[in-house]
Design an enzyme around this catalytic site. Structure first.
Site, PDB file in Angstrom:
ATOM      1  N   GLU A   1       0.822  -1.224   0.000  1.00  0.00           N
ATOM      2  CA  GLU A   1       0.000   0.000   0.000  1.00  0.00           C
ATOM      3  C   GLU A   1       0.855   1.273   0.000  1.00  0.00           C
ATOM      4  O   GLU A   1       0.533   2.279   0.637  1.00  0.00           O
ATOM      5  CB  GLU A   1      -1.029  -0.042   1.136  1.00  0.00           C
ATOM      6  CG  GLU A   1      -1.987  -1.216   0.918  1.00  0.00           C
ATOM      7  CD  GLU A   1      -3.255  -1.194   1.714  1.00  0.00           C
ATOM      8  OE1 GLU A   1      -3.708  -0.109   2.094  1.00  0.00           O
ATOM      9  OE2 GLU A   1      -3.804  -2.283   1.933  1.00  0.00           O
TER      10      GLU A   1
HETATM   11  N1  COS Z   1      -6.036  11.593  -3.851  1.00  0.00           N
HETATM   12  C1  COS Z   1      -6.605  11.973  -5.000  1.00  0.00           C
HETATM   13  N2  COS Z   1      -5.925  12.097  -6.146  1.00  0.00           N
HETATM   14  C2  COS Z   1      -4.609  11.831  -6.124  1.00  0.00           C
HETATM   15  C3  COS Z   1      -3.950  11.449  -4.954  1.00  0.00           C
HETATM   16  C4  COS Z   1      -4.727  11.333  -3.787  1.00  0.00           C
HETATM   17  N3  COS Z   1      -4.194  10.926  -2.635  1.00  0.00           N
HETATM   18  N4  COS Z   1      -2.646  11.245  -5.237  1.00  0.00           N
HETATM   19  C5  COS Z   1      -2.490  11.511  -6.546  1.00  0.00           C
HETATM   20  N5  COS Z   1      -3.687  11.872  -7.077  1.00  0.00           N
HETATM   21  C6  COS Z   1      -3.978  12.259  -8.447  1.00  0.00           C
HETATM   22  C7  COS Z   1      -3.262  13.551  -8.819  1.00  0.00           C
HETATM   23  O1  COS Z   1      -4.007  14.668  -8.420  1.00  0.00           O
HETATM   24  C8  COS Z   1      -3.176  13.419 -10.324  1.00  0.00           C
HETATM   25  O2  COS Z   1      -4.400  13.743 -10.918  1.00  0.00           O
HETATM   26  P1  COS Z   1      -4.572  15.142 -11.757  1.00  0.00           P
HETATM   27  O3  COS Z   1      -3.585  15.075 -12.885  1.00  0.00           O
HETATM   28  O4  COS Z   1      -5.987  15.119 -12.187  1.00  0.00           O
HETATM   29  O5  COS Z   1      -4.269  16.228 -10.773  1.00  0.00           O
HETATM   30  C9  COS Z   1      -3.001  11.930 -10.521  1.00  0.00           C
HETATM   31  O6  COS Z   1      -3.476  11.296  -9.349  1.00  0.00           O
HETATM   32  C10 COS Z   1      -1.561  11.533 -10.755  1.00  0.00           C
HETATM   33  O7  COS Z   1      -0.821  12.032  -9.677  1.00  0.00           O
HETATM   34  P2  COS Z   1       0.738  12.316  -9.795  1.00  0.00           P
HETATM   35  O8  COS Z   1       1.025  13.156 -10.994  1.00  0.00           O
HETATM   36  O9  COS Z   1       1.169  12.815  -8.474  1.00  0.00           O
HETATM   37  O10 COS Z   1       1.280  10.851 -10.099  1.00  0.00           O
HETATM   38  P3  COS Z   1       2.705  10.204  -9.949  1.00  0.00           P
HETATM   39  O11 COS Z   1       2.918   9.294 -11.074  1.00  0.00           O
HETATM   40  O12 COS Z   1       3.734  11.259  -9.652  1.00  0.00           O
HETATM   41  O13 COS Z   1       2.526   9.248  -8.676  1.00  0.00           O
HETATM   42  C11 COS Z   1       2.285   8.554  -6.430  1.00  0.00           C
HETATM   43  C12 COS Z   1       2.002   9.631  -7.477  1.00  0.00           C
HETATM   44  C13 COS Z   1       3.742   8.206  -6.347  1.00  0.00           C
HETATM   45  C14 COS Z   1       1.824   9.168  -5.116  1.00  0.00           C
HETATM   46  C15 COS Z   1       1.411   7.312  -6.778  1.00  0.00           C
HETATM   47  O14 COS Z   1       1.835   6.738  -7.974  1.00  0.00           O
HETATM   48  C16 COS Z   1       1.433   6.251  -5.705  1.00  0.00           C
HETATM   49  O15 COS Z   1       0.773   6.403  -4.663  1.00  0.00           O
HETATM   50  N6  COS Z   1       2.160   5.152  -5.952  1.00  0.00           N
HETATM   51  C17 COS Z   1       2.161   4.023  -5.045  1.00  0.00           C
HETATM   52  C18 COS Z   1       1.064   3.107  -5.374  1.00  0.00           C
HETATM   53  C19 COS Z   1       0.902   2.076  -4.330  1.00  0.00           C
HETATM   54  O16 COS Z   1       0.589   2.379  -3.185  1.00  0.00           O
HETATM   55  N7  COS Z   1       1.077   0.827  -4.743  1.00  0.00           N
HETATM   56  C20 COS Z   1       0.837  -0.266  -3.882  1.00  0.00           C
HETATM   57  C21 COS Z   1      -0.305  -1.004  -4.473  1.00  0.00           C
HETATM   58  S1  COS Z   1      -1.463  -1.564  -3.366  1.00  0.00           S
HETATM   59  S2  COS Z   1      -0.539  -2.976  -2.384  1.00  0.00           S
END
Ligand code: COS
Length: 380
Positions: A363
């Site tokens: 996560e």
């Molecule tokens: N709530 C709502 N929207 C979110 C958000 C959140 N917590 N985090 C990111 N977003 C949205 C952003 O706003 C963006 O949308 P818009 O372009 O419309 O603004 C979109 O998602 C992409 O966000 P971002 O550009 O920040 O993406 P990145 O590729 O830089 O990645 C992270 C962001 C690293 C935070 C994300 O990829 C992540 O959480 N990765 C880990 C995933 C994970 O937990 N994997 C485990 C799987 S489950 S075991």
């Protein structure tokens, strides 16, 4: 500020503590060794209302707050993190996502059975080449008018073979990048949907983790969660709450190991006295206790934020980052305090140490939490 629990929260905490001692503890070592899924225990947790804790009672849930859920996660995890991850995924990633963003029809059909534990669910985001980099989805869900066709592979899916309902994140329109991703409800048994072999894991060995293979799996459009292209936001929002559950799991693992180490240190003698009388051990216990209490405050605060309608992306990420670090450090020290016995399965702390590691990975890894935290404080 009020640091006390309500009477209801205390009762739920006690119920979880009793269940963990009476039902999870007796065969926890055997389940870990045999990688046996806690089927009967999950059924009982459904009866206790632990599988749909925050869901509105009109959909079969317990209608409780996030803090109650965190208290249950903590108590279950002190004893058996394999069982608590099933609770976490079903509550935070499946029930919450469906209740918050699902249609009335989806809630009637799926949520009512998921929240009572009649069936359990799985959340399918990770792929062989998309773990932390979650926008790089290779699994496709091609729009065919009244249905989608899914092709691809998902990896490390908790409840992989035990679930009946799978929330699958897939790319519909590659050109739109993360805005072309959808979240779809797939039922077990759908034609072309195959469950891959079970992973042989370091920890949480009682939970079943699988890869999932989709070969031209047809999913009706009414099974899409939210509007077209909402899938990535759905995943991010759902995971933000999921991280509070995993933070509570890490807290419970740490507290469980500490309690065992404290008890052992008052019984085991060396150099003519109980080892707790040696400063080398007493200081370890002092550090463990302080770190666990600090982690507990972060975890409860994140739950409180969620319950009070505050933003919880930052507090949830901080809680997970810190609690998982404390889980790792505390369990290693608990093994050390147990000495040779700590290396033996009968004493439980080696299992807690193995279980702790995953809380820094799933996560969102600790490194991902640092991305979330730093972006939040730097606002970029
Ligand atoms: N709530 C709502 N929207 C979110 C958000 C959140 N917590 N985090 C990111 N977003 C949205 C952003 O706003 C963006 O949308 P818009 O372009 O419309 O603004 C979109 O998602 C992409 O966000 P971002 O550009 O920040 O993406 P990145 O590729 O830089 O990645 C992270 C962001 C690293 C935070 C994300 O990829 C992540 O959480 N990765 C880990 C995933 C994970 O937990 N994997 C485990 C799987 S489950 S075991």
């Amino acid at each position: 500020m009020n640091f006390s629990l309500t009477e209801e929260q205390e009762l739920i905490q006690q119920a979880a503590r009793d269940f963990a001692q009476n039902d999870l503890f007796p065969e926890v070592i055997e389940r870990d060794e045999a990688q046996r899924f806690p089927k009967e225990e999950v059924r009982k947790m459904g009866e206790l209302g632990f599988l749909g804790m925050m869901v509105d009672p009109k959909y079969g849930g317990s209608g409780l707050d996030t803090l109650s859920y965190v208290l249950v996660m903590e108590e279950l995890s002190k004893v058996d993190a394999s069982s608590s991850v099933i609770v976490s995924v079903n509550n935070s990633l499946v029930c919450w996502g469906l209740e918050t963003y699902g249609t009335e029809e989806q809630k009637e059909k799926y949520l009512t059975r998921l929240s009572t534990g009649e069936i359990i669910g799985a959340f399918c985001l990770s792929e062989p080449e998309a773990g932390s980099d979650a926008t790089s989805q290779k699994t496709t869900a091609i729009d065919k008018g009244d249905h989608y066709v899914i092709n691809g592979t998902k990896n490390w899916i908790t409840n992989g073979s035990s679930a009946e309902v799978y929330l699958v994140i897939a790319q519909t329109d590659k050109d739109k990048k993360h805005k072309g991703i959808n979240a779809l409800i797939v039922e077990k048994g759908a034609e072309g949907f195959e469950i891959g072999p079970k992973e042989n894991k370091l920890g949480i060995r009682g939970s079943d983790t699988h890869s999932l293979i989709f070969n031209d799996v047809k999913v009706p459009k009414k099974n899409r969660i939210g509007d077209d292209g909402f899938g990535f936001k759905f995943a991010m929002k759902t995971l933000a709450g999921g991280r509070i559950g995993i933070a509570a799991q890490a807290l419970g693992i740490a507290a469980g190991a500490y309690e065992l180490a404290l008890k052992y240190s008052k019984e085991r003698k060396a150099f003519g006295t109980e080892i707790s009388n040696h400063q080398a051990i007493a200081f370890k216990l002092a550090d463990m206790h302080t770190q666990i209490e600090a982690a507990r405050h972060l975890v409860y605060k994140a739950a409180w934020d969620k319950d009070n309608g505050n933003d919880y992306d930052l507090s949830g990420a901080m809680a997970k980052l810190y609690a998982s670090q404390v889980a790792m450090e505390t369990t290693v020290e608990a093994v050390q305090i147990h000495g040779g016995n700590g290396f033996v399965k009968d004493y439980h702390v080696e299992r807690l140490m193995r279980d702790a590691k995953i809380t820094q990975i799933y996560e969102g890894t600790s490194e991902i939490q640092k991305i979330v935290i730093s972006r939040s404080i730097l606002k970029r």
